[in-house]
Each structure stands twice: as C-alpha cells, then as structure tokens.
Write a protein that holds these residues in place. Structure first.
Motif, mmCIF file in Angstrom:
data_model
loop_
_atom_site.group_PDB
_atom_site.id
_atom_site.type_symbol
_atom_site.label_atom_id
_atom_site.label_comp_id
_atom_site.label_asym_id
_atom_site.label_seq_id
_atom_site.Cartn_x
_atom_site.Cartn_y
_atom_site.Cartn_z
ATOM 1 N N CYS A 148 0.827 -1.198 0.000
ATOM 2 C CA CYS A 148 0.000 0.000 0.000
ATOM 3 C C CYS A 148 0.866 1.255 0.000
ATOM 4 O O CYS A 148 2.019 1.215 0.362
ATOM 5 C CB CYS A 148 -0.863 0.018 1.241
ATOM 6 N N ASN A 162 10.140 -6.739 3.373
ATOM 7 C CA ASN A 162 9.228 -5.608 3.203
ATOM 8 C C ASN A 162 9.403 -4.904 1.870
ATOM 9 O O ASN A 162 8.555 -4.134 1.462
ATOM 10 C CB ASN A 162 9.472 -4.565 4.291
ATOM 11 N N LEU A 163 10.533 -5.114 1.245
ATOM 12 C CA LEU A 163 10.878 -4.250 0.117
ATOM 13 C C LEU A 163 10.761 -4.951 -1.218
ATOM 14 O O LEU A 163 11.410 -4.593 -2.180
ATOM 15 C CB LEU A 163 12.300 -3.700 0.302
ATOM 16 N N SER A 223 5.991 2.992 -0.491
ATOM 17 C CA SER A 223 5.333 1.752 -0.057
ATOM 18 C C SER A 223 5.328 1.685 1.463
ATOM 19 O O SER A 223 6.245 2.155 2.133
ATOM 20 C CB SER A 223 6.026 0.535 -0.651
ATOM 21 N N TYR A 224 4.251 1.106 1.968
ATOM 22 C CA TYR A 224 4.086 0.970 3.414
ATOM 23 C C TYR A 224 5.218 0.128 3.999
ATOM 24 O O TYR A 224 5.706 0.402 5.098
ATOM 25 C CB TYR A 224 2.725 0.313 3.663
ATOM 26 N N GLY A 225 5.659 -0.870 3.243
ATOM 27 C CA GLY A 225 6.748 -1.729 3.713
ATOM 28 C C GLY A 225 8.004 -0.925 3.987
ATOM 29 O O GLY A 225 8.662 -1.091 5.017
ATOM 30 N N MET A 226 8.324 -0.014 3.065
ATOM 31 C CA MET A 226 9.515 0.817 3.225
ATOM 32 C C MET A 226 9.350 1.734 4.433
ATOM 33 O O MET A 226 10.268 1.908 5.239
ATOM 34 C CB MET A 226 9.702 1.671 1.963
ATOM 35 N N TYR A 227 8.172 2.320 4.565
ATOM 36 C CA TYR A 227 7.903 3.234 5.668
ATOM 37 C C TYR A 227 8.104 2.523 7.009
ATOM 38 O O TYR A 227 8.758 3.040 7.914
ATOM 39 C CB TYR A 227 6.465 3.746 5.530
ATOM 40 N N ILE A 228 7.551 1.314 7.117
ATOM 41 C CA ILE A 228 7.676 0.558 8.369
ATOM 42 C C ILE A 228 9.132 0.188 8.619
ATOM 43 O O ILE A 228 9.614 0.234 9.745
ATOM 44 C CB ILE A 228 6.773 -0.702 8.314
ATOM 45 N N THR A 229 9.841 -0.158 7.541
ATOM 46 C CA THR A 229 11.249 -0.507 7.713
ATOM 47 C C THR A 229 12.025 0.660 8.302
ATOM 48 O O THR A 229 12.827 0.485 9.220
ATOM 49 C CB THR A 229 11.857 -0.910 6.356
#
Lengths: 160, 209
Positions: free
Chosen positions: A126, A158-159, B137-143
């Motif tokens: 997202c 995550n990436l 991306s949310y994944g990058m933000y959380i990382t």
C-alpha cells in the motif's frame, strides 16, 4: 492350493479408546492458541510488514482494527484497484474512520477510552498516503494511540 | 435390596463429537498476530498556534521518495546505514538540553557522540522528521520506522546498562521491559528515567504528492 482357500484370520481391532483424549487435546490446543475471527475480509488478506522492534498489544478488547489493502480480484471492477479501507465488515472511506472510532469508544467505559488503541493492518504494497489520511483523521478526534500491525521477522521481505 | 447394575454408557461416538468441536474451532478462529510498532500521534495543535522555533541542527530529516529511495540530511543513504546515522545524531550531545520542570538544561553527560556543533544539542532536543511520498510503499515506511526505533532501543539499552544503579543495575532496557511487574514503582521510575534520557521524538511530516 489350499492356501488360498484358507479363511483369513482377522486382525484384532485397534483399540480406539484413547482417540477422544487425543482429539480433545488437539481441541484444547486450538482453543487456547487461536482467537475468534471477528471480521470477514473484503480486501485481500494483507501481507503484514516484518519488523524487529515489535510490541505486543495488550488488552485485546481495547483494540479497534482498521484494514488497508486492495480489494479481491473479482471485486476490482466494482470498487476499483486502489487502496481500500475496511472498517468492521464494510469497505469505507477515510471520512468514515472517525465514526467507526466513536462507535468503538461507545462500547467502553469513559475511563477506558484513553487506553484504546487503533491497530492498522495494512498490506506492505500500500501507499503511505492512505495511512497518512487515516492518521490525520485519528488526530482530528484525539484517538492518538496507534499500532502498525507487524510480524516479527526479516526486514528485507518488506521491500519486494 | 439388590441394586440393578446400570449399563455402561457407550463412549464410541465421543471421538466424533470431539472432532466436530475441533473442526468448528479450526474454521471460526484465526491464529493472527497481535503485535506491532506502537506510536503515539501528536495532538492536533490549537488554531493559530505558533510552532516553536527549532534549530535546524536539532532536526534529523529523512525523506523517502515514491521509488522507496532514502534521502537523509540531504544525502542519499542505504537502509542499512540509517540506524547508525540516527544513533550518531541522537547521541551527539553538542550543547545544552532543554528546560525540564524549571530546571535549566544541562550538558548531556551520558552521550558518547562526537559533540559536534553541527548536529543535535541534546537527546531531549533531537527531533526526527520523516517525510514520505504518498506513493511510498508501506513496507519501506515501516522498515524506516523500525530502524529508528532500533536506534532508540540501542541507546536506551546502553544507558540502562551504564547509568542505572541499585537493584536493576546491569540490565538492558529491553530486559527491564520484559520484567512483567506492573505495580512496582521502583521499576516504573527506572524505566521512566531511561525514557527521559532518550525520549522518542519522531514526527511524520505531511507527505509529498
């Protein structure tokens, strides 16, 4: 060739008296380790990001969950392919978040409200934009405790 | 009077009943995790509120663009380096801390940083600002958030090990948090002291469009 004609001697039946015990054991294991499914997801089950600095959410009853993700492929034509928010059992807009939180707060005593946490379960793919919109909406109504739901695990996942 | 013996109850279908219950629980329950990165959002400022002036050197600026690339203090950076950069910034201790409870700020006597003039004054003045794009991306933000929290945890662990005396001496911050002793005021005070030494000030700026 009388061997073939011989009547086969039946094996003694396996004792199944302990079977209920085994099954009950399994049953109790599942009752203890799992939680009730509360909502049917309309979006694709979100692939939660991994993190190492995770904290367990305590009091489950004080947690309200917001799901963010894309709708299931068969509903794409109806709802579009963008990021969607799911509150309870419905797809919703960002502007509905405030009402949803008020609804959750009404179920609790006023003194518990400051301890209520909003858990955001969002898919890793997202955009941050949607998350930010939700965050602004929560700030607007002073529901300040949030938790980004994550699993404990490897960050590189995550990436992708 | 002779008692008539009761016939034994047939328990043969007990397993079937148990299986039925088991399958019911398998279907209706989930094993989902309930853990996450907790954050406290900042309160909405009142109208016509003047934000306090903060020196640029006390702000650690992180930008994430829509291609998930990082720009830290105007320099491109890899995700693996961000934790160390954050620690260097927070732990710099180049000046005087802010006023707490009318006690004038002091120099950071527990910081191990370079004490450079161009980086933060004191951990309680150091602000981390994360600006992302709406398309990040949310994944990058959380990382990134996770790396920042990891930096704070490392500093707090170090502080706890070196500066806490008495009953809890020698324990890291993470170990102290795991001591599940909610009503212990002494433990609470220790945890509060560590938190105040390195307070978490992470702000999320309005994302770019």
């Amino acid at each position: 060739m009388s061997k073939f004609g011989k009547k086969k001697k039946g094996l003694p039946a396996v004792n199944t008296a302990a079977l209920p015990d085994i099954v009950f054991m399994l049953l109790f294991f599942f009752m203890v380790t799992t939680t009730m499914r509360e909502t049917d997801l309309l979006i694709e089950p979100p692939k939660l990001p991994n993190a190492s600095e995770v904290k367990k959410l305590e009091h489950k009853s004080l947690v309200s969950t917001i799901y963010v993700g894309k709708v299931k492929p068969e509903d794409r034509a109806k709802y579009g392919a963008g990021d969607k928010i799911q509150l309870n059992d419905k797809l919703a807009n960002v502007s509905d978040v405030a009402n949803f939180i008020y609804g959750e707060q009404e179920k609790h005593n006023p003194e518990e409200i400051p301890y209520m946490t909003t858990s955001i379960k969002s898919d890793v793919r997202c955009g941050v934009g949607t998350i930010h919109d939700i965050r602004e909406e929560l700030r607007e109504i002073n529901a300040l405790k949030i938790s980004y739901s994550t699993r404990k695990g490897d960050l590189t996942a995550n990436l992708k | 009077m002779a008692r008539k013996e009761l016939p034994e109850i047939n328990a043969g279908s007990m397993a079937d009943i148990a299986f039925l219950l088991l399958i019911f629980f398998l279907v209706t329950t989930t094993m989902d995790v309930d853990s996450g990165i907790s954050r406290k959002l900042s309160e909405k400022p009142p109208e016509n509120f003047d934000p306090p002036v903060v020196k640029m050197k006390n702000i650690f600026e992180i930008n994430i663009n829509r291609n998930d690339q990082l720009l830290v203090e105007d320099e491109e950076m890899e995700i693996k380096d961000i934790k160390q950069a954050t620690i260097d910034f927070l732990d710099n201790g180049g000046g005087i801390g802010k006023i707490v409870d009318n006690i004038p700020g002091t120099k950071c006597d527990y910081c191990n940083g370079e004490r450079s003039d161009s980086s933060s004054d004191h951990p309680n003045k150091a602000i981390i600002s994360v600006q992302s794009d709406r398309g990040t991306s949310y994944g990058m933000y959380i990382t990134v958030q996770n790396e920042l929290l990891a930096a704070y945890t490392e500093l707090r662990n170090r502080y706890a090990k070196t500066h806490i005396k008495g009953k809890y001496a020698g324990m890291s911050y993470e170990e102290l948090l795991l001591l599940d002793d909610k009503d212990n005021d002494q433990l609470k005070a220790v945890i509060k002291k560590i938190k105040n030494a390195y307070p978490q000030i992470i702000s999320d700026a309005e994302p770019t469009k």
